[in-house]
Design an enzyme around this catalytic site. Structure first.
Site, PDB file in Angstrom:
ATOM      1  N   HIS A  69     -20.990  -1.274  35.676  1.00  0.00           N
ATOM      2  CA  HIS A  69     -20.074  -1.427  34.543  1.00  0.00           C
ATOM      3  C   HIS A  69     -20.727  -2.300  33.465  1.00  0.00           C
ATOM      4  O   HIS A  69     -21.621  -3.086  33.770  1.00  0.00           O
ATOM      5  CB  HIS A  69     -18.789  -2.159  34.985  1.00  0.00           C
ATOM      6  CG  HIS A  69     -17.914  -1.377  35.906  1.00  0.00           C
ATOM      7  ND1 HIS A  69     -17.577  -1.825  37.159  1.00  0.00           N
ATOM      8  CD2 HIS A  69     -17.278  -0.188  35.742  1.00  0.00           C
ATOM      9  CE1 HIS A  69     -16.758  -0.949  37.733  1.00  0.00           C
ATOM     10  NE2 HIS A  69     -16.565   0.052  36.902  1.00  0.00           N
ATOM     11  N   CYS A  76     -14.421  -8.945  38.979  1.00  0.00           N
ATOM     12  CA  CYS A  76     -13.617  -7.802  39.482  1.00  0.00           C
ATOM     13  C   CYS A  76     -12.566  -8.216  40.485  1.00  0.00           C
ATOM     14  O   CYS A  76     -11.625  -7.460  40.753  1.00  0.00           O
ATOM     15  CB  CYS A  76     -14.448  -6.734  40.137  1.00  0.00           C
ATOM     16  SG  CYS A  76     -16.168  -6.898  40.073  1.00  0.00           S
TER      17      CYS A  76
HETATM   18  C1  CIR Z   1     -16.799   0.603  42.920  1.00  0.00           C
HETATM   19  O1  CIR Z   1     -17.873   1.195  43.018  1.00  0.00           O
HETATM   20  O2  CIR Z   1     -15.902   1.010  42.205  1.00  0.00           O
HETATM   21  C2  CIR Z   1     -16.600  -0.672  43.719  1.00  0.00           C
HETATM   22  N1  CIR Z   1     -17.287  -0.589  44.956  1.00  0.00           N
HETATM   23  C3  CIR Z   1     -17.057  -1.876  42.943  1.00  0.00           C
HETATM   24  C4  CIR Z   1     -16.259  -2.141  41.722  1.00  0.00           C
HETATM   25  C5  CIR Z   1     -16.646  -3.387  41.039  1.00  0.00           C
HETATM   26  N2  CIR Z   1     -15.821  -3.660  39.939  1.00  0.00           N
HETATM   27  C6  CIR Z   1     -16.209  -4.275  38.846  1.00  0.00           C
HETATM   28  O3  CIR Z   1     -17.385  -4.567  38.687  1.00  0.00           O
HETATM   29  N3  CIR Z   1     -15.306  -4.491  37.922  1.00  0.00           N
END
Ligand code: CIR
Length: 259
Positions: A167, A254
């Site tokens: 992201h 997150c």
């Molecule tokens: C994903 O791939 O969606 C999750 N394993 C990790 C999300 C991390 N979120 C973020 O950086 N805001």
């Protein structure tokens, strides 16, 4: 000042979530360690004066501890997202009710738009919106429109070619005082000129995702150069062990929605 945060405990099947780095050498997360790190994160938020809403684990969605991806918050309104990964789409319905208790006014990203909260970096009255493999142009435009209705400006940053980050916010953090923490690859981007920039070296890239929580800056533990640099700039870093979340491509921001 933040007064509140929403978090969700990781479930026992946390390691079944999406990951690119987990398969690539870091290994899969160890559940009890993830729980311990989550508890320490929550304690740190409380120590900074925040009241927590702790949501129960959601075993239908192994990635649901990354609550930040399901919503974008403004002062006076929330935006429920439409996550770009199919396996995460149902997380939004599960956070709707607890979130809207605090935000009676809300907007929603709808198909064909997709958007993950992790792509959205708020810098006071301006929002940087990352176009990534999760957030598409339609989702970005919808969000920019909602932001404009609430009096904020927005600009788009295309990170699709940057293979090292999931992201936008994996590589950038706004920590107040016109200051951005930026990974090397983003540091010279024209959009960020005019800000005071704290540059993160390639070897500390993971730490670029840090969070200003009132008078502290939470950063991932083990990144001494950035920690020292934050101190030099007058900040008070608080290092938190994030090893198990890193294995699932997750950063510090997150794990909570802050307001
Ligand atoms: C994903 O791939 O969606 C999750 N394993 C990790 C999300 C991390 N979120 C973020 O950086 N805001």
């Amino acid at each position: 000042m933040f007064k509140h945060a929403i978090v969700r405990k990781p479930g026992e099947n946390f390691s079944e979530g999406l990951t690119t780095v987990g398969q690539g050498g870091l290994g899969l997360p160890v559940y009890w360690k993830a729980l311990e790190q989550h508890a320490a994160y929550c304690k740190a938020l409380e120590a900074c004066g925040l009241q927590l809403t702790v949501l129960e684990k959601d075993l239908d969605h192994p990635d649901s501890t990354f609550v930040e991806d399901a919503a974008v918050l403004m002062k006076q309104a929330a935006v429920l997202t439409h996550p770009g990964a199919e396996s995460r789409a149902g997380e939004v319905a599960r956070i709707r009710e607890p979130l809207l208790q605090f935000f009676p006014k809300h907007y929603e990203i709808t198909a064909p738009g997709t958007l993950d909260g992790g792509d959205i970096c708020e810098a006071d009255q301006h929002f940087f919106i990352g176009i990534s493999h999760r957030t598409n142009a339609a989702g970005a435009r919808q969000l920019a429109d909602f932001l404009a209705q609430e009096g904020y400006t927005a600009s788009f940053v295309d990170v699709r070619a940057m293979t090292t980050i999931l992201h936008l916010k994996s590589g950038i953090s706004y920590i107040g005082d016109n200051t951005l923490v930026l990974m090397d690859e983003l540091a010279d981007h024209p959009q960020f000129q005019g800000y005071r920039i704290i540059r993160v070296t390639e070897s500390e890239r993971y730490a670029a995702n840090c969070v200003r929580i009132n008078d502290r800056v939470f950063i991932a533990a083990g990144f001494a150069v950035l920690e020292a640099s934050l101190k030099q700039h007058g900040y008070r870093p608080w290092a938190l062990d994030m090893s198990e979340y890193r294995k699932m491509d997750g950063g510090l921001s997150c794990l909570s929605l802050r307001f």
